[in-house]
Design a protein around this motif. Structure first.
Motif, PDB file in Angstrom:
ATOM      1  N   LEU A  64      -7.420 -14.294   6.974  1.00 37.16           N
ATOM      2  CA  LEU A  64      -8.532 -13.531   6.417  1.00 37.16           C
ATOM      3  C   LEU A  64      -8.047 -12.244   5.780  1.00 37.16           C
ATOM      4  CD1 LEU A  64      -9.261 -10.937   8.603  1.00 37.16           C
ATOM      5  CD2 LEU A  64      -9.583 -12.963  10.000  1.00 37.16           C
ATOM      6  N   ASP A  65      -8.899 -11.704   4.952  1.00 39.94           N
ATOM      7  CA  ASP A  65      -8.709 -10.359   4.430  1.00 39.94           C
ATOM      8  C   ASP A  65      -9.673  -9.474   5.199  1.00 39.94           C
ATOM      9  OD1 ASP A  65      -6.837 -10.935   2.435  1.00 39.94           O
ATOM     10  OD2 ASP A  65      -8.402 -11.466   1.004  1.00 39.94           O
ATOM     11  N   LEU A  66      -9.152  -8.416   5.795  1.00 41.24           N
ATOM     12  CA  LEU A  66     -10.007  -7.461   6.470  1.00 41.24           C
ATOM     13  C   LEU A  66     -10.685  -6.630   5.388  1.00 41.24           C
ATOM     14  CD1 LEU A  66     -10.777  -6.525   9.293  1.00 41.24           C
ATOM     15  CD2 LEU A  66      -8.927  -4.881   9.173  1.00 41.24           C
ATOM     16  N   LEU A  67     -12.003  -6.535   5.475  1.00 36.94           N
ATOM     17  CA  LEU A  67     -12.821  -5.887   4.448  1.00 36.94           C
ATOM     18  C   LEU A  67     -12.749  -6.726   3.175  1.00 36.94           C
ATOM     19  CD1 LEU A  67     -11.688  -2.235   5.208  1.00 36.94           C
ATOM     20  CD2 LEU A  67     -13.679  -3.428   6.123  1.00 36.94           C
ATOM     21  N   ASP A  68     -12.861  -6.116   1.999  1.00 36.03           N
ATOM     22  CA  ASP A  68     -12.720  -6.825   0.733  1.00 36.03           C
ATOM     23  C   ASP A  68     -12.244  -5.830  -0.323  1.00 36.03           C
ATOM     24  OD1 ASP A  68     -14.972  -5.649  -0.799  1.00 36.03           O
ATOM     25  OD2 ASP A  68     -16.246  -6.737   0.592  1.00 36.03           O
ATOM     26  N   PRO A  69     -11.791  -6.314  -1.469  1.00 33.38           N
ATOM     27  CA  PRO A  69     -11.200  -5.409  -2.471  1.00 33.38           C
ATOM     28  C   PRO A  69     -12.109  -4.258  -2.919  1.00 33.38           C
ATOM     29  CG  PRO A  69     -10.666  -7.668  -3.004  1.00 33.38           C
ATOM     30  CD  PRO A  69     -11.658  -7.716  -1.855  1.00 33.38           C
ATOM     31  N   SER A  70     -13.415  -4.379  -2.775  1.00 32.86           N
ATOM     32  CA  SER A  70     -14.308  -3.299  -3.209  1.00 32.86           C
ATOM     33  C   SER A  70     -14.418  -2.164  -2.181  1.00 32.86           C
ATOM     34  CB  SER A  70     -15.707  -3.852  -3.504  1.00 32.86           C
ATOM     35  OG  SER A  70     -16.336  -4.262  -2.300  1.00 32.86           O
ATOM     36  N   HIS A  71     -13.915  -2.385  -0.957  1.00 31.17           N
ATOM     37  CA  HIS A  71     -14.009  -1.361   0.086  1.00 31.17           C
ATOM     38  C   HIS A  71     -12.841  -0.376  -0.040  1.00 31.17           C
ATOM     39  CE1 HIS A  71     -14.191   0.523   4.025  1.00 31.17           C
ATOM     40  NE2 HIS A  71     -15.446   0.130   4.058  1.00 31.17           N
ATOM     41  N   PRO A  72     -13.105   0.950   0.083  1.00 30.82           N
ATOM     42  CA  PRO A  72     -12.032   1.936  -0.082  1.00 30.82           C
ATOM     43  C   PRO A  72     -10.890   1.824   0.940  1.00 30.82           C
ATOM     44  CG  PRO A  72     -14.113   2.998   0.532  1.00 30.82           C
ATOM     45  CD  PRO A  72     -14.396   1.560   0.294  1.00 30.82           C
ATOM     46  N   GLN A  73     -11.127   1.211   2.097  1.00 28.62           N
ATOM     47  CA  GLN A  73     -10.072   1.089   3.103  1.00 28.62           C
ATOM     48  C   GLN A  73      -9.411  -0.289   3.110  1.00 28.62           C
ATOM     49  OE1 GLN A  73     -12.715   3.103   6.125  1.00 28.62           O
ATOM     50  NE2 GLN A  73     -10.730   3.730   6.884  1.00 28.62           N
ATOM     51  N   TYR A  74      -9.712  -1.100   2.115  1.00 30.60           N
ATOM     52  CA  TYR A  74      -9.080  -2.413   1.981  1.00 30.60           C
ATOM     53  C   TYR A  74      -7.576  -2.218   1.796  1.00 30.60           C
ATOM     54  CZ  TYR A  74      -7.968  -6.990  -0.049  1.00 30.60           C
ATOM     55  OH  TYR A  74      -7.431  -8.219  -0.320  1.00 30.60           O
ATOM     56  N   ASN A  75      -6.757  -2.936   2.603  1.00 27.89           N
ATOM     57  CA  ASN A  75      -5.309  -2.702   2.563  1.00 27.89           C
ATOM     58  C   ASN A  75      -4.492  -3.876   1.994  1.00 27.89           C
ATOM     59  OD1 ASN A  75      -5.310  -4.547   4.659  1.00 27.89           O
ATOM     60  ND2 ASN A  75      -4.879  -3.036   6.242  1.00 27.89           N
ATOM     61  N   HIS A  76      -5.152  -4.866   1.434  1.00 32.07           N
ATOM     62  CA  HIS A  76      -4.494  -5.995   0.766  1.00 32.07           C
ATOM     63  C   HIS A  76      -3.628  -6.842   1.703  1.00 32.07           C
ATOM     64  CE1 HIS A  76      -5.727  -4.505  -3.193  1.00 32.07           C
ATOM     65  NE2 HIS A  76      -5.448  -3.306  -2.703  1.00 32.07           N
ATOM     66  N   LYS A  77      -3.779  -6.678   3.005  1.00 30.50           N
ATOM     67  CA  LYS A  77      -2.985  -7.460   3.957  1.00 30.50           C
ATOM     68  C   LYS A  77      -3.766  -8.690   4.399  1.00 30.50           C
ATOM     69  CE  LYS A  77      -0.464  -3.600   5.979  1.00 30.50           C
ATOM     70  NZ  LYS A  77      -0.287  -2.798   7.202  1.00 30.50           N
TER      71      LYS A  77
END
Length: 161
Positions: A64-77
């Motif tokens: 999974l991606d934690l959060l999503d690309p539109s969230h400011p804390q998304y870390n691409h991990k």
């Protein structure tokens, strides 16, 4: 009520507000805003692209991606968990959904708590993290007129040092 009538667990509960900034040390997320929801039993965290994968050794994991690309804390991990559950959970509308559930650590105040979180797409919700009754029970009392009590308390303690 006399002091001897007060339960020890009542004395140790910390006051939190309707919203709190929390951290997930194992997931690399610091000070993310969470909604405290006494109507929800299970806590939830916003994830995207949640799917099961089979590893080369044959073990199943959820990726999974934690959060999503539109969230400011998304870390691409891309995170992977080999220990997880798949359960029926009622959403905010009372509908039953099947969701993956993981156990991870969350920090509220200076306390690190191991807790279960259902993984769901919360992109339509204002808060990416929801803290439910199962995590709150026996630990916290909610004052709906306040917010970020734990975060403010931690900052005061850090300034004293």
């Amino acid at each position: 009520m006399k002091n001897k009538d007060v339960k020890r667990s009542d004395v140790e509960k910390k006051l939190i507000g309707r919203r709190e900034k929390v951290s997930f040390p194992e997931l690399g997320i610091e000070e993310i805003e969470a909604k405290i929801d006494t109507g929800a039993y299970t806590s939830a965290i916003h994830c995207s692209d949640i799917h099961e994968e089979v590893q080369p050794d044959g073990t199943k994991v959820i990726a999974l991606d934690l959060l999503d690309p539109s969230h400011p804390q998304y870390n691409h991990k891309k995170l992977k968990f080999s220990e997880y559950d798949f359960r029926e959970i009622k959403n905010s509308f009372g509908d039953v959904q099947e969701r993956y559930v993981i156990t991870t650590k969350i920090q509220v105040f200076d306390e690190v708590i191991e807790a279960e979180f259902s993984l769901s797409d919360r992109s339509d919700m204002k808060y990416p993290v929801l803290i439910g009754r199962k995590l709150l029970k026996g630990r916290f009392v909610v004052d709906v007129s306040r917010k970020n009590v734990a975060f403010k308390s931690r900052n005061k303690q850090q300034k004293k040092i």
